[in-house]
Design a protein around this motif. Sequence first.
Motif, PDB file in Angstrom:
ATOM      1  N   ASP A   1      42.560  40.612  41.591  1.00  0.00           N
ATOM      2  CA  ASP A   1      43.590  40.723  40.356  1.00  0.00           C
ATOM      3  C   ASP A   1      43.038  40.290  39.128  1.00  0.00           C
ATOM      4  OD1 ASP A   1      45.925  41.051  42.018  1.00  0.00           O
ATOM      5  OD2 ASP A   1      46.114  39.143  42.415  1.00  0.00           O
ATOM      6  N   VAL A   2      43.180  41.275  38.132  1.00  0.00           N
ATOM      7  CA  VAL A   2      42.710  41.283  36.577  1.00  0.00           C
ATOM      8  C   VAL A   2      43.825  40.928  35.686  1.00  0.00           C
ATOM      9  CG1 VAL A   2      41.385  42.058  34.886  1.00  0.00           C
ATOM     10  CG2 VAL A   2      40.933  42.645  37.366  1.00  0.00           C
ATOM     11  N   HIS A   3      43.662  40.110  34.899  1.00  0.00           N
ATOM     12  CA  HIS A   3      44.726  39.868  33.827  1.00  0.00           C
ATOM     13  C   HIS A   3      44.038  39.222  32.572  1.00  0.00           C
ATOM     14  CE1 HIS A   3      48.046  40.161  36.973  1.00  0.00           C
ATOM     15  NE2 HIS A   3      47.308  39.347  37.510  1.00  0.00           N
ATOM     16  N   ALA A   4      44.649  40.108  31.562  1.00  0.00           N
ATOM     17  CA  ALA A   4      44.365  39.470  29.890  1.00  0.00           C
ATOM     18  C   ALA A   4      45.248  38.085  29.612  1.00  0.00           C
ATOM     19  CB  ALA A   4      44.313  40.619  29.070  1.00  0.00           C
TER      20      ALA A   4
ATOM     21  N   LEU B   1      43.141  46.816  31.769  1.00  0.00           N
ATOM     22  CA  LEU B   1      42.365  45.723  32.567  1.00  0.00           C
ATOM     23  C   LEU B   1      43.204  45.260  33.777  1.00  0.00           C
ATOM     24  CD1 LEU B   1      41.331  43.480  29.526  1.00  0.00           C
ATOM     25  CD2 LEU B   1      39.753  44.438  31.125  1.00  0.00           C
ATOM     26  N   ASN B   2      44.399  45.488  33.759  1.00  0.00           N
ATOM     27  CA  ASN B   2      45.077  44.976  34.829  1.00  0.00           C
ATOM     28  C   ASN B   2      45.301  46.448  35.642  1.00  0.00           C
ATOM     29  OD1 ASN B   2      48.472  45.399  36.195  1.00  0.00           O
ATOM     30  ND2 ASN B   2      47.641  43.613  35.901  1.00  0.00           N
ATOM     31  N   ALA B   3      44.893  47.568  35.366  1.00  0.00           N
ATOM     32  CA  ALA B   3      44.807  48.568  36.331  1.00  0.00           C
ATOM     33  C   ALA B   3      43.553  48.412  37.043  1.00  0.00           C
ATOM     34  CB  ALA B   3      44.792  49.748  35.702  1.00  0.00           C
ATOM     35  N   LEU B   4      42.650  47.617  36.901  1.00  0.00           N
ATOM     36  CA  LEU B   4      41.328  47.245  37.641  1.00  0.00           C
ATOM     37  C   LEU B   4      41.733  46.488  39.029  1.00  0.00           C
ATOM     38  CD1 LEU B   4      38.802  46.331  34.849  1.00  0.00           C
ATOM     39  CD2 LEU B   4      39.182  48.587  36.047  1.00  0.00           C
ATOM     40  N   SER B   5      42.872  45.603  39.039  1.00  0.00           N
ATOM     41  CA  SER B   5      43.306  45.144  40.071  1.00  0.00           C
ATOM     42  C   SER B   5      43.475  46.019  41.409  1.00  0.00           C
ATOM     43  CB  SER B   5      44.622  44.269  39.863  1.00  0.00           C
ATOM     44  OG  SER B   5      44.573  43.664  38.690  1.00  0.00           O
ATOM     45  N   GLY B   6      43.303  45.154  42.267  1.00  0.00           N
ATOM     46  CA  GLY B   6      43.315  45.998  43.679  1.00  0.00           C
ATOM     47  C   GLY B   6      42.294  45.436  44.804  1.00  0.00           C
ATOM     48  N   ASP B   7      42.661  45.846  45.996  1.00  0.00           N
ATOM     49  CA  ASP B   7      41.623  45.293  46.854  1.00  0.00           C
ATOM     50  C   ASP B   7      41.285  43.669  47.093  1.00  0.00           C
ATOM     51  OD1 ASP B   7      40.156  45.603  49.644  1.00  0.00           O
ATOM     52  OD2 ASP B   7      38.325  45.977  48.250  1.00  0.00           O
TER      53      ASP B   7
ATOM     54  N   SER C   1      54.472  39.521  32.820  1.00  0.00           N
ATOM     55  CA  SER C   1      53.471  39.728  31.718  1.00  0.00           C
ATOM     56  C   SER C   1      52.158  39.320  32.122  1.00  0.00           C
ATOM     57  CB  SER C   1      54.139  39.112  30.564  1.00  0.00           C
ATOM     58  OG  SER C   1      54.122  37.760  30.449  1.00  0.00           O
ATOM     59  N   SER C   2      51.213  39.903  31.374  1.00  0.00           N
ATOM     60  CA  SER C   2      49.887  39.684  31.648  1.00  0.00           C
ATOM     61  C   SER C   2      49.579  38.400  31.192  1.00  0.00           C
ATOM     62  CB  SER C   2      49.004  40.796  30.604  1.00  0.00           C
ATOM     63  OG  SER C   2      47.658  40.592  30.707  1.00  0.00           O
ATOM     64  N   ALA C   3      49.821  38.145  30.043  1.00  0.00           N
ATOM     65  CA  ALA C   3      49.471  36.656  29.514  1.00  0.00           C
ATOM     66  C   ALA C   3      50.015  35.417  30.532  1.00  0.00           C
ATOM     67  CB  ALA C   3      50.135  36.469  28.121  1.00  0.00           C
ATOM     68  N   ARG C   4      51.329  35.564  31.042  1.00  0.00           N
ATOM     69  CA  ARG C   4      52.008  34.565  31.812  1.00  0.00           C
ATOM     70  C   ARG C   4      50.964  34.538  33.173  1.00  0.00           C
ATOM     71  NH1 ARG C   4      58.053  33.078  32.462  1.00  0.00           N
ATOM     72  NH2 ARG C   4      57.916  31.172  33.701  1.00  0.00           N
ATOM     73  N   ALA C   5      50.850  35.606  33.652  1.00  0.00           N
ATOM     74  CA  ALA C   5      50.165  35.912  35.304  1.00  0.00           C
ATOM     75  C   ALA C   5      48.624  35.314  34.853  1.00  0.00           C
ATOM     76  CB  ALA C   5      49.974  37.284  35.691  1.00  0.00           C
ATOM     77  N   GLY C   6      47.904  35.545  33.812  1.00  0.00           N
ATOM     78  CA  GLY C   6      46.745  34.981  33.406  1.00  0.00           C
ATOM     79  C   GLY C   6      46.806  33.482  33.189  1.00  0.00           C
ATOM     80  N   TYR C   7      47.525  33.027  32.551  1.00  0.00           N
ATOM     81  CA  TYR C   7      47.955  31.643  32.259  1.00  0.00           C
ATOM     82  C   TYR C   7      47.885  30.831  33.606  1.00  0.00           C
ATOM     83  CZ  TYR C   7      50.489  27.630  29.963  1.00  0.00           C
ATOM     84  OH  TYR C   7      50.565  26.618  29.322  1.00  0.00           O
ATOM     85  N   ALA C   8      48.961  31.266  34.538  1.00  0.00           N
ATOM     86  CA  ALA C   8      49.255  30.729  35.728  1.00  0.00           C
ATOM     87  C   ALA C   8      47.703  30.677  36.485  1.00  0.00           C
ATOM     88  CB  ALA C   8      50.294  31.451  36.615  1.00  0.00           C
TER      89      ALA C   8
ATOM     90  N   ALA D   1      37.483  33.731  37.860  1.00  0.00           N
ATOM     91  CA  ALA D   1      36.349  33.550  36.925  1.00  0.00           C
ATOM     92  C   ALA D   1      36.694  34.286  35.710  1.00  0.00           C
ATOM     93  CB  ALA D   1      35.099  34.698  37.206  1.00  0.00           C
ATOM     94  N   VAL D   2      36.444  33.731  34.470  1.00  0.00           N
ATOM     95  CA  VAL D   2      36.984  34.026  33.189  1.00  0.00           C
ATOM     96  C   VAL D   2      35.841  34.840  32.344  1.00  0.00           C
ATOM     97  CG1 VAL D   2      38.466  33.361  31.154  1.00  0.00           C
ATOM     98  CG2 VAL D   2      38.542  32.314  33.261  1.00  0.00           C
ATOM     99  N   LEU D   3      36.240  35.992  31.937  1.00  0.00           N
ATOM    100  CA  LEU D   3      35.302  36.627  30.664  1.00  0.00           C
ATOM    101  C   LEU D   3      35.945  36.187  29.519  1.00  0.00           C
ATOM    102  CD1 LEU D   3      35.024  40.151  32.647  1.00  0.00           C
ATOM    103  CD2 LEU D   3      33.078  38.614  32.110  1.00  0.00           C
ATOM    104  N   LEU D   4      35.102  36.010  28.373  1.00  0.00           N
ATOM    105  CA  LEU D   4      35.682  35.931  27.104  1.00  0.00           C
ATOM    106  C   LEU D   4      35.181  36.895  26.222  1.00  0.00           C
ATOM    107  CD1 LEU D   4      37.066  33.227  25.487  1.00  0.00           C
ATOM    108  CD2 LEU D   4      34.913  33.044  24.557  1.00  0.00           C
ATOM    109  N   ALA D   5      36.115  37.649  25.909  1.00  0.00           N
ATOM    110  CA  ALA D   5      36.072  38.764  24.613  1.00  0.00           C
ATOM    111  C   ALA D   5      36.193  38.211  23.335  1.00  0.00           C
ATOM    112  CB  ALA D   5      36.853  39.893  25.063  1.00  0.00           C
ATOM    113  N   GLY D   6      35.221  38.023  22.778  1.00  0.00           N
ATOM    114  CA  GLY D   6      34.957  37.330  21.369  1.00  0.00           C
ATOM    115  C   GLY D   6      35.841  38.241  20.506  1.00  0.00           C
TER     116      GLY D   6
END
Length: 727
Positions: free
Chosen positions: A177-180, A168-174, A419-426, A144-149
Motif C-alpha cells: 500500500d502506498v499513501h501520501a 502514488l496511491n495507484a502504485l498500491s497492489g500485491d 483519504s490519502s492523508a488519513r490512511a498514511g497517518y494511520a 518505509a517512509v520516503l520524504l519528498a522535500g
Amino acid sequence: MKHPDAALDRPPAAAPAGPPASPGPLGRLGLWSTRHIRTVLAGWLLAVLALGAFAPQVTTALSGAGWQADGSESVKARQVAEQHFGGNASTALQIVVTADRPVDDPAVRQVLARASALAAADPRVSTVIPPQPGATISPDGRTAVLLAGANASPDDMVRAADDLKGPLNALSGDGVDVHATGASVLWSDFNKANHDAMMKSEIMSWPVTLAILVLAFGSLVAAGLPLLLTLAGLAASAGSLVLIGHLFPVSVWAMNFAMMFALALGIDYALFLVVRFRAARARGRADAVAETMDTAGKAVLLSGATVLVSLSAVMLVPSPAFRSMAGGIMLAVLFVLAATLTLLPAVLGRLGHRVDALALPRLNAGPHRSARFAAWGERLWRHPLRYGAGALVVLVALAAPVLGLRTAMPSITVVPEDSSARAGYAAVQQAFGPGAPGTLQILLPAQADTETGALDVARAAARVAATPGIAGVLPAQPAADGSGWSMLQAVPTVDPSSPDLARTVDTLRADLPPDALVGGAAVENLDLQHLLTAKTPLVIGVVMALGFLLLLVALRAPLISALGTAAGLLSTGAAFGVARLVFQDGHGAGLLGFAPQGFLDGWAPVFFFAMIFAIAMDYTVFLLASAKEHYERTGDPREAMVGALAHSGRVIFAAAGVMVAVFFTFALSGPLPPKEMGIVLGVAVLLDAALVRLVLLPVLLRLAGAAAWHTPAWLDRVLPRISFSHD
C-alpha cells in the motif's frame, strides 16, 4: 403553505398627498440608474463577462494553505528547514509504503523506486530522501517512509499533493500500500472534502431558498431579483479573487464563504428594497425609486458598511488564510452592495407594477405594513417585561455552556477515512508510534566554534530526549549547505492533536537556548491556535466598537446604538453555547453523523463571531433604521417601535428563514468543519432574528421610550445629520 401575513395584511394604502420630497444622494443615484438603465445594464454585463471569464479558474488558482501564524517560531523553523535542509520541512510530502513483507523485498523496493521517481519528477519537490534504517524504516521492517522535500511555497506544495497523491496511491497492489501524507496532503484532502461538501450543501439549499423567496415575494419575477444580484456579485467577485490570487495567496475558502454571503445578503437587500418599492409605487416609478433608495437604500448602505467593518477586524489576525477569507467575503459584499444600489433600482424602475408579474395563486406579498407584525409590536408594547424576560432567560441559558468551551486546531479525523492523508497517518502511527505523525523539528543555529557547536548540539539532543512527552530523538542532521544549522527531529509520545503536546513544546522552548527554533506541522497548528486565542478578544472588541460607531453616526442616538450592539452578544454567546454542547460534549453527534473531537475547531470563535455579528447587525440596521424613520415623522416612541416591526419584521423573518435554511444544510455535510459552521451560524441567525431583533430589541425600545432617540447637545454638533425619512 400560506404566507405568514396573508390572512391579516391590509390592502395597500393610498399614496400620501402633496408634492414628492426632493431626493437625497441615494435617491438621485436610483433615479440616474433608472434613467440610464442601458448604461447600467451594459456596465454590469461588461463587468460580469470580463471578471466572470476568470471565475472557472477559482478552485485551481486559489491557495490551499495559509493556515499559519505569520512571524511565529514554527514558521521561522519551516523557512530555515526549506532553505538549508533540502526542503525537509513541515510542508514536505511523506510517502508511506507498507507491505505484508519486509521493505527490502525486491518487489517492495521496486515500488519504492517508482514512488521516488514519481515524486522526483515534480519540479515542486527538491529532493527525495530514501528510507533510513532506525529513522524512517519501522522496527518490524514492513513500513518505509520516503520524504519528498519542499521546493515551493506551502500553497504550491498543497497543489503538488493534489497532483501526486492519486498516482502514488495507484502504485498500491500485491500486498503493498502506498499513501501520501503530511501537512500538505492533509490540507489537500481537507480542502477537497470541504469544497465538495459545501457545493453539495449549496445545491441542497437552492430549492429551499427559492421556495422561501417565492413565499416572501409572492411572484416569480420579484423572487428572481435576489438571484440577479447574487449572480452578478458572485461572478464579479470570483473573477476578482482569481486576479488577486496572482498577486498574493488567497485561500480557496474565500470563495466558499463569499458565495454564501453573496446569496444571503443579496436576498436581504433585495427583500428590503422590493418591499419598500411596492409600497411607494403608487407615486409613479421615478418617485417610488427615489423614495425606496432614500429610505431602504440608506439602510442597505449602512448595513453593508457594518458587514464590511465587522469582517475587516479579522484582518487583525496575522494569518494568510484568515485575512484572505475575510477579504473574499468583503469583496463579494462590495459587489452585491454595488449591484443593490445601481442595478436593482434600474430594474425596479423599468418593471414598475410588473414586479408582481407571474404572481402565484393564493400567494400575496401583502403591503409594506404587515398587520401581523404590527399586532406583535402592540403586544410587546403592552407586555414588554413578560416577553423580554422570557427571551433573555432562553438566550442566557443557551449561552451558559460557553464558559466551558475548549478550542483546538482540527485533528486528522476531519478528513474522510479513505483519504490519502488519513490512511498514511494511520500507517505511520501503527508502525512508529502515536506521536510519529507529529514529529517535531528543532533547528539549532551555527556556533562560533566548531567543537563547541558539536557539544552544544549534543547537549541540546540530550535535553530534548530527557523532556517529558518525548519518545525519542533522531541523530542530529547538519545542514549540507555549510550554513552551520543543525536539525534535531523528536518524536512525541502523544498524538499531534493531544493537548499534552502543547505542554511538551512549551517545555522545550523554555529549556532550549533562546536562538533554537521548535517547529513542525503540529507545532504550526499550536502556534496558530495560540495566536487565535490571543487575538480573539481584540477582534471582538474592535468589531463591537466599529459596529457601535456606525450605528451612532447613522442613528445619532447613543443609547439605542449601544443597546443594539450589545444585544448581538446574546445570540452569539447562545450559538457558541450550543456549539459546545454539540461538538465538544457530543450531544446529537449520532444524529448529525460525526465523532466529536472534544473541542471546537480553533478558528471558530474569531471568524464565526465576525460573521455572526455582521449578520446580526444587518437585521439591527433594518429594524432601527425603520424605527428611526417613524420617530422622525411622528416623534412618538410607540409608533417608532410598532411601525418598525410592522415595516421590517416581515423582511427580517423571511431573510432569516433563507439564511437558516442555507446554514443548516451545511450541518448535513460529511466533514466536520462545515457542520460546525452550519450549526453555529444557523443557530445564531435563528436566535438573533426570533429572540433578539423581533423581541428583545423592540422591548428595549419600549423601555427606553424617547430616551432611546435622544442626542446630547455636544454629540449633535459633531455627528452628521442623516435622515431615514423621505418626506
